[in-house]
Design a protein around this motif. Structure first.
Motif, PDB file in Angstrom:
ATOM      1  N   SER A   1       0.822  -1.213   0.000  1.00  0.00           N
ATOM      2  CA  SER A   1       0.000   0.000   0.000  1.00  0.00           C
ATOM      3  C   SER A   1       0.853   1.259   0.000  1.00  0.00           C
ATOM      4  O   SER A   1       1.963   1.282   0.533  1.00  0.00           O
ATOM      5  CB  SER A   1      -0.923   0.019   1.215  1.00  0.00           C
ATOM      6  OG  SER A   1      -1.841  -1.038   1.150  1.00  0.00           O
ATOM      7  N   SER A   2       0.284   2.302  -0.593  1.00  0.00           N
ATOM      8  CA  SER A   2       0.919   3.616  -0.632  1.00  0.00           C
ATOM      9  C   SER A   2      -0.176   4.662  -0.461  1.00  0.00           C
ATOM     10  O   SER A   2      -1.163   4.648  -1.193  1.00  0.00           O
ATOM     11  CB  SER A   2       1.639   3.806  -1.965  1.00  0.00           C
ATOM     12  OG  SER A   2       2.172   5.102  -2.056  1.00  0.00           O
ATOM     13  N   ILE A   3       0.015   5.560   0.495  1.00  0.00           N
ATOM     14  CA  ILE A   3      -0.955   6.618   0.763  1.00  0.00           C
ATOM     15  C   ILE A   3      -0.258   7.947   0.554  1.00  0.00           C
ATOM     16  O   ILE A   3       0.751   8.238   1.201  1.00  0.00           O
ATOM     17  CB  ILE A   3      -1.511   6.522   2.196  1.00  0.00           C
ATOM     18  CG1 ILE A   3      -2.149   5.141   2.429  1.00  0.00           C
ATOM     19  CG2 ILE A   3      -2.513   7.641   2.455  1.00  0.00           C
ATOM     20  CD1 ILE A   3      -2.524   4.865   3.870  1.00  0.00           C
ATOM     21  N   GLY A   4      -0.794   8.764  -0.355  1.00  0.00           N
ATOM     22  CA  GLY A   4      -0.183  10.043  -0.694  1.00  0.00           C
ATOM     23  C   GLY A   4      -0.319  11.088   0.397  1.00  0.00           C
ATOM     24  O   GLY A   4      -1.183  11.001   1.278  1.00  0.00           O
ATOM     25  N   ASP A   5       0.542  12.099   0.326  1.00  0.00           N
ATOM     26  CA  ASP A   5       0.562  13.195   1.297  1.00  0.00           C
ATOM     27  C   ASP A   5      -0.825  13.819   1.464  1.00  0.00           C
ATOM     28  O   ASP A   5      -1.590  13.937   0.503  1.00  0.00           O
ATOM     29  CB  ASP A   5       1.532  14.294   0.847  1.00  0.00           C
ATOM     30  CG  ASP A   5       2.985  13.855   0.848  1.00  0.00           C
ATOM     31  OD1 ASP A   5       3.293  12.780   1.401  1.00  0.00           O
ATOM     32  OD2 ASP A   5       3.814  14.593   0.283  1.00  0.00           O
ATOM     33  N   ASN A   6      -1.129  14.228   2.691  1.00  0.00           N
ATOM     34  CA  ASN A   6      -2.331  14.983   3.058  1.00  0.00           C
ATOM     35  C   ASN A   6      -3.631  14.195   2.953  1.00  0.00           C
ATOM     36  O   ASN A   6      -4.704  14.759   3.130  1.00  0.00           O
ATOM     37  CB  ASN A   6      -2.468  16.260   2.215  1.00  0.00           C
ATOM     38  CG  ASN A   6      -1.271  17.159   2.336  1.00  0.00           C
ATOM     39  OD1 ASN A   6      -0.807  17.432   3.443  1.00  0.00           O
ATOM     40  ND2 ASN A   6      -0.733  17.585   1.210  1.00  0.00           N
ATOM     41  N   SER A   7      -3.568  12.913   2.674  1.00  0.00           N
ATOM     42  CA  SER A   7      -4.798  12.132   2.535  1.00  0.00           C
ATOM     43  C   SER A   7      -5.337  11.690   3.889  1.00  0.00           C
ATOM     44  O   SER A   7      -4.625  11.680   4.895  1.00  0.00           O
ATOM     45  CB  SER A   7      -4.566  10.922   1.635  1.00  0.00           C
ATOM     46  OG  SER A   7      -4.456  11.349   0.306  1.00  0.00           O
ATOM     47  N   VAL A   8      -6.619  11.318   3.886  1.00  0.00           N
ATOM     48  CA  VAL A   8      -7.299  10.816   5.074  1.00  0.00           C
ATOM     49  C   VAL A   8      -7.872   9.451   4.726  1.00  0.00           C
ATOM     50  O   VAL A   8      -8.520   9.290   3.687  1.00  0.00           O
ATOM     51  CB  VAL A   8      -8.445  11.761   5.508  1.00  0.00           C
ATOM     52  CG1 VAL A   8      -9.221  11.164   6.676  1.00  0.00           C
ATOM     53  CG2 VAL A   8      -7.910  13.140   5.868  1.00  0.00           C
ATOM     54  N   ILE A   9      -7.640   8.487   5.599  1.00  0.00           N
ATOM     55  CA  ILE A   9      -8.224   7.160   5.463  1.00  0.00           C
ATOM     56  C   ILE A   9      -9.308   7.059   6.531  1.00  0.00           C
ATOM     57  O   ILE A   9      -9.024   7.165   7.722  1.00  0.00           O
ATOM     58  CB  ILE A   9      -7.167   6.040   5.654  1.00  0.00           C
ATOM     59  CG1 ILE A   9      -5.977   6.234   4.712  1.00  0.00           C
ATOM     60  CG2 ILE A   9      -7.808   4.679   5.496  1.00  0.00           C
ATOM     61  CD1 ILE A   9      -6.315   6.257   3.234  1.00  0.00           C
ATOM     62  N   ALA A  10     -10.562   6.893   6.090  1.00  0.00           N
ATOM     63  CA  ALA A  10     -11.685   6.853   7.018  1.00  0.00           C
ATOM     64  C   ALA A  10     -11.577   5.668   7.966  1.00  0.00           C
ATOM     65  O   ALA A  10     -11.011   4.620   7.617  1.00  0.00           O
ATOM     66  CB  ALA A  10     -12.995   6.788   6.237  1.00  0.00           C
TER      67      ALA A  10
END
Length: 186
Positions: free
Chosen positions: A142-151
């Motif tokens: 997995s990769s989550i980009g800057d400033n994102s929110v995961i509910a």
């Protein structure tokens, strides 16, 4: 009173530094532990940026880094009750990330799904200023980009781009976020 408080703070800081040294954790500044300290099993490399904070009043955090694996955590990141991290290869968590209660971050599936498939092991990257809601799972590759929110309650199994809100199982982008440069979540 001030001298006692100041002395307690210094002693706690020294205890944390000794704990990190004993666990072979490289630190740039003394992390903050509120409540119970995390359970840490380190056979690889752990690097903590300055001002990392671990809060655990109900459930311990568990951090496992296997042999030849790396866990890197950027400055100012926060970890809440019951966070569980296991690195078998590489997990990178950016600056000022907020990781909610009972969140799991694994870069391996730990076991085979079938005899013809190897155990999945793939790096995990969580960007800067990311907020991962409680009871979420961030899985291998997995990769989550800057400033994102995961509910809360989401399961991330792939790539989440920067500046968005993602939710569900598996997590999908449900909204773009307008995040100004330099803005940090509190």
């Amino acid at each position: 009173m001030f001298k006692k408080t100041s002395l307690r703070r210094k002693l706690k800081g020294l205890s944390i530094k000794l704990f990190c040294k004993r666990k072979k954790i490289t630190i740039t500044d003394t992390p903050s532990f509120s409540g119970a300290w995390p359970y840490i099993s380190n056979k690889g490399v752990i690097r903590l940026g300055g001002q990392c904070s671990f809060r655990s009043f109900r459930l311990h955090q568990t951090i496992t880094v296997q042999a030849e694996a790396t866990l890197e955590i950027g400055e100012g990141s926060f970890f809440n009750d019951g966070v569980n991290i296991c690195a078998s290869q590489s997990i990178k968590i950016g600056r000022n990330a907020k990781i909610g209660d009972m969140t799991y971050v694994f870069d391996t599936d730990f076991h085979q799904l079938s005899p013809d498939r190897d155990v999945k092991k793939a790096s995990v990257v969580i960007g800067n200023n990311v907020w991962v809601g409680a009871n979420s799972m961030i899985l291998a590759g997995s990769s989550i980009g800057d400033n994102s929110v995961i509910a809360a309650g989401s399961i991330v199994v792939g790539e989440i781009p920067p500046n968005c809100l993602a939710a569900g199982t598996p997590a999908k982008v449900i909204k773009s976020l307008n995040i100004p440069d330099g803005w940090l979540r509190q």
